[in-house]
Design a protein around this motif. Structure first.
Motif, short mmCIF file in Angstrom:
data_model
loop_
_atom_site.label_atom_id
_atom_site.label_comp_id
_atom_site.label_asym_id
_atom_site.label_seq_id
_atom_site.Cartn_x
_atom_site.Cartn_y
_atom_site.Cartn_z
N ARG A 228 1.19 13.71 -0.60
CA ARG A 228 -0.04 13.28 -1.25
C ARG A 228 0.13 11.87 -1.76
NH1 ARG A 228 -2.35 14.89 -5.85
NH2 ARG A 228 -0.46 15.87 -6.61
N ILE A 229 -0.98 11.14 -1.83
CA ILE A 229 -0.92 9.72 -2.20
C ILE A 229 -1.95 9.40 -3.29
CG2 ILE A 229 -1.27 7.36 -1.34
CD1 ILE A 229 -0.41 8.27 1.40
N TYR A 230 -1.53 8.59 -4.25
CA TYR A 230 -2.47 7.97 -5.19
C TYR A 230 -2.51 6.49 -4.85
CZ TYR A 230 -2.21 12.15 -8.10
OH TYR A 230 -2.29 13.43 -8.57
N VAL A 231 -3.72 5.95 -4.73
CA VAL A 231 -3.86 4.52 -4.48
C VAL A 231 -4.28 3.86 -5.78
CG1 VAL A 231 -5.04 2.75 -3.13
CG2 VAL A 231 -4.60 4.99 -2.10
N MET A 232 -3.50 2.88 -6.24
CA MET A 232 -3.84 2.17 -7.49
C MET A 232 -4.34 0.78 -7.19
SD MET A 232 -1.09 3.29 -10.41
CE MET A 232 -2.08 2.52 -11.72
N TYR A 233 -5.29 0.36 -8.00
CA TYR A 233 -5.84 -0.99 -7.88
C TYR A 233 -6.32 -1.41 -9.27
CZ TYR A 233 -8.58 -4.89 -6.10
OH TYR A 233 -9.08 -6.13 -5.85
N GLY A 234 -5.86 -2.58 -9.73
CA GLY A 234 -6.30 -3.07 -11.04
C GLY A 234 -6.05 -2.09 -12.19
N GLY A 235 -4.94 -1.39 -12.14
CA GLY A 235 -4.58 -0.50 -13.24
C GLY A 235 -5.20 0.89 -13.17
N GLU A 236 -6.02 1.12 -12.12
CA GLU A 236 -6.68 2.43 -12.00
C GLU A 236 -6.29 3.13 -10.71
OE1 GLU A 236 -11.02 2.57 -13.29
OE2 GLU A 236 -10.72 0.46 -12.82
N VAL A 237 -6.40 4.46 -10.72
CA VAL A 237 -6.29 5.19 -9.46
C VAL A 237 -7.66 5.14 -8.81
CG1 VAL A 237 -5.99 7.48 -8.42
CG2 VAL A 237 -4.45 6.73 -10.25
N VAL A 238 -7.74 4.48 -7.65
CA VAL A 238 -9.05 4.35 -7.00
C VAL A 238 -9.27 5.42 -5.95
CG1 VAL A 238 -9.33 1.89 -7.47
CG2 VAL A 238 -8.19 2.60 -5.37
N GLU A 239 -8.19 6.05 -5.49
CA GLU A 239 -8.35 7.09 -4.49
C GLU A 239 -7.11 7.98 -4.48
OE1 GLU A 239 -9.64 5.69 -0.69
OE2 GLU A 239 -9.69 7.70 0.15
N THR A 240 -7.31 9.26 -4.24
CA THR A 240 -6.17 10.15 -4.09
C THR A 240 -6.50 11.22 -3.07
OG1 THR A 240 -4.69 11.66 -5.24
CG2 THR A 240 -6.92 11.56 -6.07
N GLY A 241 -5.49 11.72 -2.40
CA GLY A 241 -5.71 12.76 -1.40
C GLY A 241 -4.42 13.02 -0.65
N SER A 242 -4.47 13.98 0.28
CA SER A 242 -3.29 14.24 1.10
C SER A 242 -3.03 12.99 1.95
CB SER A 242 -3.53 15.44 2.01
OG SER A 242 -4.52 15.11 2.97
N THR A 243 -1.79 12.83 2.37
CA THR A 243 -1.44 11.67 3.19
C THR A 243 -2.33 11.65 4.44
OG1 THR A 243 0.80 11.85 2.38
CG2 THR A 243 0.49 10.56 4.38
N GLU A 244 -2.52 12.83 5.00
CA GLU A 244 -3.34 12.94 6.19
C GLU A 244 -4.77 12.44 5.95
OE1 GLU A 244 -3.23 16.93 7.50
OE2 GLU A 244 -3.95 16.43 9.51
N LYS A 245 -5.33 12.87 4.81
CA LYS A 245 -6.71 12.49 4.48
C LYS A 245 -6.81 10.98 4.23
CE LYS A 245 -10.13 11.62 1.57
NZ LYS A 245 -10.12 10.49 0.64
N ILE A 246 -5.84 10.45 3.49
CA ILE A 246 -5.88 9.01 3.19
C ILE A 246 -5.83 8.19 4.48
CG2 ILE A 246 -4.58 7.09 2.12
CD1 ILE A 246 -5.80 8.70 -0.07
N PHE A 247 -5.02 8.66 5.43
CA PHE A 247 -4.90 7.92 6.69
C PHE A 247 -6.09 8.14 7.62
CE2 PHE A 247 -0.72 6.93 5.36
CZ PHE A 247 -0.31 5.85 6.12
N SER A 248 -6.61 9.37 7.64
CA SER A 248 -7.66 9.64 8.62
C SER A 248 -9.05 9.32 8.09
CB SER A 248 -7.59 11.10 9.09
OG SER A 248 -7.78 11.95 7.98
#
Ligand SMILES: Nc1ncnc2c1ncn2[C@@H]1O[C@H](COP(=O)(O)OP(=O)(O)O)[C@@H](O)[C@H]1O
Ligand SMILES: [Mg+2]
Length: 284
Positions: A228-248
């Protein structure tokens, strides 16, 4: 709540403000929610300055020790609230339950102690009993270090950067850490060494079933390692999901941007990043 019940680490509404010069505060982390379950491998990705390190430093109680530092929100480790806990509790958690692998291994290794002695201390910490030499050599080998007998006799300064990172992996394993937090563990290393260290980390986490929180600015690195991945930008989590979901099916524009970088790198250097994702893609 049922998902949180099996959670090892639950962070809710984390806000961190840090003092900079001239009486100003930088709002480094804003309202971050993050969960790591037992045995789960979680990645945090984001560009430099997005708040990744401040987040994991807050989680491991390693923010600068100043009354001007403000940490709001909840950081629970197996249900125990750690925000505001005293230094003794934090030290205990770090010593016994969290394995830490940061970019600069020097700050976590004792320069005057042989590798074997340092790993042995961690073994005692984790097991609280007599340790055997076999166990010590087994942990050294498991972390991907060559020639364990000789390795145990060496000092940190005699080792390369990649080897030192593997010593930190060995220490994390020796403590029987419930979670390994690795902040850009391979950023300072060249690509081949980077791959070997990540493989050691992968093998070690698999062998012990430890949770992993891996921080990197490089999405390709988490792709092969994390569930699973959390994507951070400017101090916030802007997106999270399974690795598969983030990539697809990435949703946030910044995530899409990160993915474009991974794709173009993979096109330029096909064997530089060995991830399940890119090999699956290529097979399709
Ligand atoms: N010790 C510190 N004192 C003041 N500001 C800091 C400190 N550490 C980080 N920052 C600031 O907090 C923000 C997030 O930094 P950081 O978490 O290190 O980013 P990342 O790890 O994602 O590259 C940045 O604006 C950075 O300048
Ligand atoms: Mg960082």
């Amino acid at each position: 709540m049922s998902q949180d019940e099996q959670a090892l680490l639950v962070v809710r509404g984390l806000q961190v403000k840090l003092p900079t010069g001239r009486n100003r505060l930088v709002h480094a982390v804003r309202n971050v929610d993050l969960t790591v379950r037992a045995g789960e491998r979680v990645g945090i990705v984001g560009e430099s300055g997005s708040g990744k390190s401040v987040t994991v430093r807050a989680i491991s109680g390693l923010l600068p020790d100043s009354p001007l530092v403000q940490v709001h929100g909840s950081i629970q480790f197996r249900g125990q609230e750690l925000n505001g806990a005293d230094a003794r509790i934090w030290r205990d958690i770090r010593a016994k339950r969290i394995g830490m692998i940061f970019q600069d291994p020097h700050s976590f290794l004792n320069p005057t102690m042989r590798i074997g002695a340092q790993i042995n201390e961690a073994l005692k910490m984790g097991r609280g009993e007599q340790t055997s030499k076999d166990e010590l050599l087994r942990v050294i080998a498991l972390a991907g270090l060559p020639d364990p007998e000789r390795m145990a006799q060496r000092f940190p300064f005699e080792l390369s950067g990649g080897m030192r990172q593997r010593v930190l992996i060995a220490i994390a394993l020796a403590k029987s850490s419930e979670i390994i937090i690795a902040d850009e563990p391979t950023t300072a290393l060249d690509a081949t060494v980077q791959r070997r260290v990540l493989k050691s980390l992968d093998d070690s986490v698999t062998a012990l079933g430890t949770s992993l929180l891996l921080i990197t600015h490089d999405l390709a690195v988490v792709a092969g390692l994390c569930d699973r991945i959390y994507v951070m930008y400017g101090g916030e989590v802007v997106e999270t999901g399974s690795t598969e979901k983030i990539f697809s099916a990435p949703e946030h524009p910044y995530t899409k941007e990160l993915l474009r970088c991974v794709q173009s790198l993979a096109d330029d250097t096909p064997d530089l990043y060995v991830s399940d994702y890119s090999s699956k893609q290529n097979a399709q």
